[in-house]
Design a protein around this motif. Sequence first.
Motif, PDB file in Angstrom:
ATOM      1  N   THR A 188       0.830  -1.215   0.000  1.00 33.98           N
ATOM      2  CA  THR A 188       0.000   0.000   0.000  1.00 33.98           C
ATOM      3  C   THR A 188       0.863   1.263   0.000  1.00 33.98           C
ATOM      4  OG1 THR A 188      -1.438   1.375   1.395  1.00 33.98           O
ATOM      5  CG2 THR A 188      -0.333  -0.429   2.499  1.00 33.98           C
ATOM      6  N   GLY A 189       0.425   2.229  -0.766  1.00 32.62           N
ATOM      7  CA  GLY A 189       1.175   3.496  -0.825  1.00 32.62           C
ATOM      8  C   GLY A 189       0.516   4.592  -0.004  1.00 32.62           C
ATOM      9  N   GLY A 190      -0.275   4.228   0.992  1.00 36.76           N
ATOM     10  CA  GLY A 190      -0.944   5.261   1.799  1.00 36.76           C
ATOM     11  C   GLY A 190      -2.253   5.683   1.147  1.00 36.76           C
ATOM     12  N   SER A 191      -2.862   6.726   1.676  1.00 33.06           N
ATOM     13  CA  SER A 191      -4.219   7.053   1.232  1.00 33.06           C
ATOM     14  C   SER A 191      -4.264   7.521  -0.223  1.00 33.06           C
ATOM     15  CB  SER A 191      -4.854   8.086   2.160  1.00 33.06           C
ATOM     16  OG  SER A 191      -4.158   9.300   2.102  1.00 33.06           O
ATOM     17  N   LEU A 192      -3.156   8.028  -0.738  1.00 35.34           N
ATOM     18  CA  LEU A 192      -3.176   8.512  -2.123  1.00 35.34           C
ATOM     19  C   LEU A 192      -2.506   7.537  -3.100  1.00 35.34           C
ATOM     20  CD1 LEU A 192      -2.090  12.204  -1.335  1.00 35.34           C
ATOM     21  CD2 LEU A 192      -4.407  11.318  -1.532  1.00 35.34           C
TER      22      LEU A 192
END
Length: 357
Positions: A188-192
């Motif tokens: 996952t690359g975070g929320s963005l």
Amino acid sequence: MKKVIITTGGTGGHIYPALSIGEGLKKRGVDVLFVGSSSRMEKNIVPEAGFKFIGLEIYPPRTIKNIFKSITSFFKGIKVVSKEKPDAIIGFGNYISVPILVAGVLLRKKIYLQEQNANLGFTNKFFYKMAKKTFLAFEKTYDDIPLKYQDKFLVTGNPLREEIYSVSEAVERERLKLEKDEKLLLITGGSLGAKDINEAVLDHWEEIFEEKKIRVYWATGEKNFDDINKRMENSKIKMTDIIKPYFNNMINIMAAADLIVCRAGALTLSEVIELEKPSILIPYNSIKVGQFANAKILEENEGALIYSNSEASLGIGKALELIGNEEELTKMRIKVRNLKKKNAVEEIMDSLDIWRN
Ligand SMILES: CC(=O)N[C@H]1[C@@H](OP(=O)(O)OP(=O)(O)OC[C@H]2O[C@@H](n3ccc(=O)[nH]c3=O)[C@H](O)[C@@H]2O)O[C@H](CO)[C@@H](O)[C@@H]1O
């Protein structure tokens, strides 16, 4: 009825902890109003979570034009605070919280701040002297604070989504129908989302496909999803691998994961810690955002490995090797456990000076 204004916005990392506090306050019978920007993620996420929301026209203060365009939001902020008469205001960092915090100072309201990251962000650095208390996620932040102000801070950990305290690895693995010897790798690359992490995954895709005992859950971010889909049109994908722009059930997937490859956004890291997961961290390469300092906390504790953005491909390669090494994963898991905190939502709420009449 007590009333609290929560001001937050920009990215999931600033919004989710604010929502967790909002939920907690609501349960204690407090009337909660959120104020954020009219153009970023919070304008959808907050009302969808069932909260009242006011969106101000506030833009990143990077250009003179943006600063001019944001000026009305300061007047609007004063109007909101004087009309709502909150018992307290809680700011979650980011330039988006500035108009309401300024209004709070001018109208002499009780102000509280929450810092998600290892280093104090610009907004919190500016306002902490005027706040009654600033709640910290990590002890490391004290390094940024002069001794005479240190008692204005309290380390609570980051406020996390309530479900994190009740998920169980065994139940989630069962739900996903994972075989006993099947490994779940979450990327996952975070929320963005994170373009460079995505590119690194693509570099290794064939290898990932060949690893029959590894199941991949990959959140690409909304912006990059179509491009990745197109580029993967001719690639083989195992039936069990899941590629999505965003996982709404991230906590459940994290709970089931054997290893997590991610950016070093503070909320993701606090979740990794709470769920005691080994991780490979590829911090966003902007010094201003401070993800490297977040990542260091886990690495120094031997709970994670750090790869720089330009080494992202090496990081994915390492993940594919590490996920087969149960002994190493267990060691990391035990180390991560040392960083766990109590339930920050309860601690922060108890610390607010709004409960007496
Ligand atoms: C580029 C940037 O400015 N990043 C900042 C932003 O990160 P960002 O918004 O990416 O934040 P975090 O990693 O802290 O949090 C992301 C949150 O989104 C959730 N999630 C993510 C992906 C997904 O598919 N599903 C899902 O639910 C995660 O579980 C987590 O709760 O805010 C963080 C907290 O201030 C900072 O530490 C980061 O440096």
